[in-house]
Motif scaffolding. Structure first.
Motif, PDB file in Angstrom:
ATOM      1  N   GLN A   1      54.881  21.130  45.246  1.00 21.35           N
ATOM      2  CA  GLN A   1      54.161  20.471  44.264  1.00 21.35           C
ATOM      3  C   GLN A   1      53.204  21.635  43.721  1.00 21.35           C
ATOM      4  O   GLN A   1      53.088  21.580  42.634  1.00 21.35           O
ATOM      5  CB  GLN A   1      53.449  19.342  44.832  1.00 21.35           C
ATOM      6  CG  GLN A   1      52.690  18.685  43.799  1.00 21.35           C
ATOM      7  CD  GLN A   1      53.393  17.527  42.901  1.00 21.35           C
ATOM      8  OE1 GLN A   1      54.373  17.188  43.340  1.00 21.35           O
ATOM      9  NE2 GLN A   1      52.859  17.217  41.829  1.00 21.35           N
ATOM     10  N   GLN A   2      52.506  22.316  44.652  1.00 21.45           N
ATOM     11  CA  GLN A   2      51.729  23.274  44.337  1.00 21.45           C
ATOM     12  C   GLN A   2      52.293  24.501  43.241  1.00 21.45           C
ATOM     13  O   GLN A   2      51.880  25.037  42.406  1.00 21.45           O
ATOM     14  CB  GLN A   2      51.072  23.945  45.538  1.00 21.45           C
ATOM     15  CG  GLN A   2      49.828  23.094  46.295  1.00 21.45           C
ATOM     16  CD  GLN A   2      49.436  23.489  47.374  1.00 21.45           C
ATOM     17  OE1 GLN A   2      49.824  24.430  48.015  1.00 21.45           O
ATOM     18  NE2 GLN A   2      48.590  22.751  48.036  1.00 21.45           N
ATOM     19  N   ILE A   3      53.476  25.025  43.853  1.00 21.86           N
ATOM     20  CA  ILE A   3      54.114  26.046  43.189  1.00 21.86           C
ATOM     21  C   ILE A   3      54.643  25.613  41.816  1.00 21.86           C
ATOM     22  O   ILE A   3      54.611  26.281  40.897  1.00 21.86           O
ATOM     23  CB  ILE A   3      55.597  26.552  44.309  1.00 21.86           C
ATOM     24  CG1 ILE A   3      55.055  26.984  45.629  1.00 21.86           C
ATOM     25  CG2 ILE A   3      56.387  27.316  43.460  1.00 21.86           C
ATOM     26  CD1 ILE A   3      56.248  27.195  46.474  1.00 21.86           C
ATOM     27  N   ALA A   4      55.067  24.314  41.712  1.00 27.67           N
ATOM     28  CA  ALA A   4      55.527  23.813  40.532  1.00 27.67           C
ATOM     29  C   ALA A   4      54.485  23.520  39.478  1.00 27.67           C
ATOM     30  O   ALA A   4      54.932  23.097  38.449  1.00 27.67           O
ATOM     31  CB  ALA A   4      56.605  22.938  40.777  1.00 27.67           C
ATOM     32  N   GLU A   5      53.119  23.491  40.109  1.00 28.59           N
ATOM     33  CA  GLU A   5      52.152  22.765  38.986  1.00 28.59           C
ATOM     34  C   GLU A   5      52.048  23.372  37.498  1.00 28.59           C
ATOM     35  O   GLU A   5      51.949  22.495  36.708  1.00 28.59           O
ATOM     36  CB  GLU A   5      50.951  22.973  39.736  1.00 28.59           C
ATOM     37  CG  GLU A   5      49.749  22.009  39.005  1.00 28.59           C
ATOM     38  CD  GLU A   5      49.863  20.662  39.025  1.00 28.59           C
ATOM     39  OE1 GLU A   5      49.647  20.150  37.901  1.00 28.59           O
ATOM     40  OE2 GLU A   5      50.479  19.943  40.059  1.00 28.59           O
ATOM     41  N   PRO A   6      52.378  24.747  37.511  1.00 27.95           N
ATOM     42  CA  PRO A   6      52.236  25.210  36.022  1.00 27.95           C
ATOM     43  C   PRO A   6      53.465  24.541  35.190  1.00 27.95           C
ATOM     44  O   PRO A   6      53.132  24.202  34.097  1.00 27.95           O
ATOM     45  CB  PRO A   6      52.447  26.644  36.153  1.00 27.95           C
ATOM     46  CG  PRO A   6      51.894  26.949  37.580  1.00 27.95           C
ATOM     47  CD  PRO A   6      52.262  25.734  38.486  1.00 27.95           C
ATOM     48  N   LEU A   7      54.438  24.341  35.994  1.00 24.57           N
ATOM     49  CA  LEU A   7      55.824  23.793  35.314  1.00 24.57           C
ATOM     50  C   LEU A   7      55.491  22.427  34.960  1.00 24.57           C
ATOM     51  O   LEU A   7      55.923  21.706  33.857  1.00 24.57           O
ATOM     52  CB  LEU A   7      57.066  24.102  35.909  1.00 24.57           C
ATOM     53  CG  LEU A   7      57.430  25.346  36.177  1.00 24.57           C
ATOM     54  CD1 LEU A   7      58.666  25.479  37.229  1.00 24.57           C
ATOM     55  CD2 LEU A   7      57.847  26.481  34.954  1.00 24.57           C
ATOM     56  N   ILE A   8      54.988  21.599  35.815  1.00 20.34           N
ATOM     57  CA  ILE A   8      54.542  20.298  35.505  1.00 20.34           C
ATOM     58  C   ILE A   8      53.548  20.183  34.479  1.00 20.34           C
ATOM     59  O   ILE A   8      53.889  19.277  33.550  1.00 20.34           O
ATOM     60  CB  ILE A   8      53.918  19.830  36.858  1.00 20.34           C
ATOM     61  CG1 ILE A   8      55.170  19.534  37.986  1.00 20.34           C
ATOM     62  CG2 ILE A   8      53.557  18.092  36.753  1.00 20.34           C
ATOM     63  CD1 ILE A   8      54.469  19.299  39.374  1.00 20.34           C
TER      64      ILE A   8
END
Length: 563
Positions: A268-275
């Protein structure tokens, strides 16, 4: 025969309308999903789909993937000593799908409805049409992917419904809002991001692993190996996080093996910019449709990447309800394209359905602003606003800027920016005007946009009545008719790997990949299986080959389960 095709970034599918329903057509391997990967085998023959994807890691110089992201550009992919444009690579995928249908039904396939991301530009849509032409297909209609998905769901709806379609595929993200009422399905708004999909979440995972393992990053940078291996492992981890709270990301560095544990919170943290990037198109679509979250009746998930728990969590948090997933999110677009094909053929079972769509981008011209004696060029005058229902025609009036001006250059753009330098030039035309004082000669600029995304520009001089027309056909990066003819002949000359040998070729490619991924005893074991299968192939005894295929597949499945 008219078919519906979902030409995807990661996987492609084909469907036909039979006996009152959309029917997916399996490929030579019995699978309905055909990976959008093209390559050359060791004999120089073209391979498409699962066989090519297995060779992506072991033979990267002979394999191309993710080329849909480059549609409408001058990008070229290399297979051995040859280069191919995105349209050509896409055409090879389309041709493979066409042949699957022809073998399944014994009828020639000549026409297709092909889905495209809602946010595909004019050039990308034209490139998709060219790909169809190179594959020997007349493209009857391009249908936006979210629209196709909503059409598939719409068949099951009996009452008025407002849909939001959340379409996150391998390479693109689209969101569309549609209304179904009295047998009419109307698209209210579309938005999206052509460079946001499952592949980007994989890339974020790889970047995270390399950042936390400098030795791995240095080794791969120096050796130039393992890029595809890491991408494949990232995809495996992303998929596995749908069933498990934590998954090890495994990698090989030289003769050493290692792993980093990725849990759902870390992902979730890794993907936060994509979210965060997913939110902007959602907000824009709701704004353009003049709707609030509470006005939506259903949320429909489309695309394989929506299987990620974080994607579903985002939808639930934003809309406060569980999304619909009655139809497999990988398959719903192809089924919708087949329904649109049936509508084109006026199938009796679909007489009650009418479909409208929208223009996804604003279309306009360049104008100049005058401030006192200062003239400031490069401003954008919208003529057709984004999310206008098509087909439609719109007119704007302009006037001459200079005294004794004898002609006007009308430059046509696509985009949303205030200045034309930040938008996309589609074409231009010149028209003569009678010399008068500035502002005395008016011109009428009319844009007509049809259901297939074809734009016609018409400029008329008010005083003389003279008219100039331009149909936007050739964009920068889009092939000319002459070039299409040359490339069609070139593609026809390519040798295509025999369909009836794909099953065996896939097993060989799989063993090549596993041999490269493994070390020690596992590598020796895979090598022994590969040698055993090669001996059976050389025997040319079909029964022995089939039995060996079954046995080796079972052993490899067991090996990968305990990897």
């Amino acid at each position: 025969m008219l078919v519906g095709i979902d030409l995807g970034t990661t996987n492609s599918l084909v469907a036909v309308w039979r006996k009152g329903q959309a029917q997916l057509v399996p490929n030579a391997l019995g699978q309905v999903l055909t990976p959008s990967v093209v390559g050359l085998d060791d004999q120089g023959q073209v391979v498409v789909g699962e066989v090519a994807r297995e060779r992506l890691q072991t033979h990267p110089h002979l394999t191309c993937a993710l080329f849909k992201r480059h549609m409408g550009s001058t990008w070229q992919g290399r297979l051995g000593d040859r280069t191919f444009r995105p349209e050509e690579l896409s055409a090879l995928v389309l041709r493979s799908l066409r042949e699957d249908v022809e073998r399944a039904f014994g009828e020639p396939v000549t026409e297709a409805v092909i889905s495209v991301p809602a946010y595909f530009s004019d050039a990308q849509r034209k490139a998709t049409r060219v790909a169809g032409e190179l594959a020997g297909l007349k493209v009857e209609r391009l249908i936006n992917e979210p629209t196709a998905a909503a059409l598939a769901y719409g068949l099951e709806q009996k009452s008025a419904t407002t849909f939001l379609v959340f379409d996150l595929g391998g390479g693109t993200f689209d969101v569309s809002i549609l209304e179904l009422f009295d047998g009419v399905m109307e698209v209210r708004a579309s938005a999206g991001d052509n460079f946001l999909g499952g592949e980007d979440f994989d890339s974020a995972l790889v970047k995270h692993v390399l950042a936390h393992c400098p030795e791995l990053a240095t080794w791969h940078a120096e050796s130039g190996e393992g890029v595809q291996r890491l991408s494949r492992e990232a995809q495996r981890v992303r998929h596995a996080l749908g069933q498990h709270e934590e998954v090890p990301f495994r990698f090989v560095m030289g003769r050493q093996e290692g792993s980093i544990v990725i849990d759902t919170q870390r992902f979730q943290q890794i993907a936060e910019p994509l979210i965060k990037r997913l939110r902007a198109p959602l907000d824009r679509a709701l704004h353009d449709a003049r709707l609030k979250v509470g006005d939506l009746d259903e949320i429909v998930l489309v695309g394989g990447a929506t299987r990620m728990p974080l994607a579903r969590k985002l939808v639930v948090s934003l809309f406060g309800r569980l999304p619909l997933m009655n139809i497999n999110p990988d398959e719903v677009v192809a089924k919708g394209a087949a329904i649109q094909a049936a509508l084109k053929q006026r199938d009796a079972a679909l007489e009650e359905i009418v479909l409208t769509d929208v223009c996804p981008y604003t279309l306009g011209i360049e104008t100049s602003e005058q401030y006192g004696r200062q003239i400031d060029p490069g401003h954008y005058l919208p003529i057709i606003e984004r999310n206008s229902v098509v087909p439609l025609s719109r007119t704007r009036e302009i006037v001459t800027l200079h005294d004794q001006q004898s002609e006007v250059l009308v430059r046509i753009f696509q985009g949303e920016s205030r200045l034309v330098k930040d938008n996309i030039l589609l074409g231009e035309l010149r028209i003569a005007v009678p010399p008068r004082k500035a502002g005395e000669v008016s011109l009428s600029v009319r844009f007509t946009y049809d259901i297939n995304g074809v734009l016609e520009a018409e400029v008329t001089t008010g005083i003389t009545g003279e008219t100039r027309r331009l149909v936007i056909e050739n964009n920068p990066g889009v092939l000319s008719k002459e070039e299409i003819g040359r490339r069609l002949k070139s593609l026809e000359a390519l040798k295509v790997h025999p369909r009836d040998r794909q099953v065996n070729s896939l097993l060989v490619a799989r063993m090549d990949r596993l041999f490269q991924e493994s070390l020690g005893d596992q590598r020796s074991y895979v090598g022994e299986l590969a040698a055993y299968f090669q001996r059976e192939l050389e025997s040319q005894d079909e029964l022995r080959i089939r039995e060996a295929h079954v046995e080796i597949t079972q052993r490899l499945d067991e090996l990968e389960r305990h990897w």
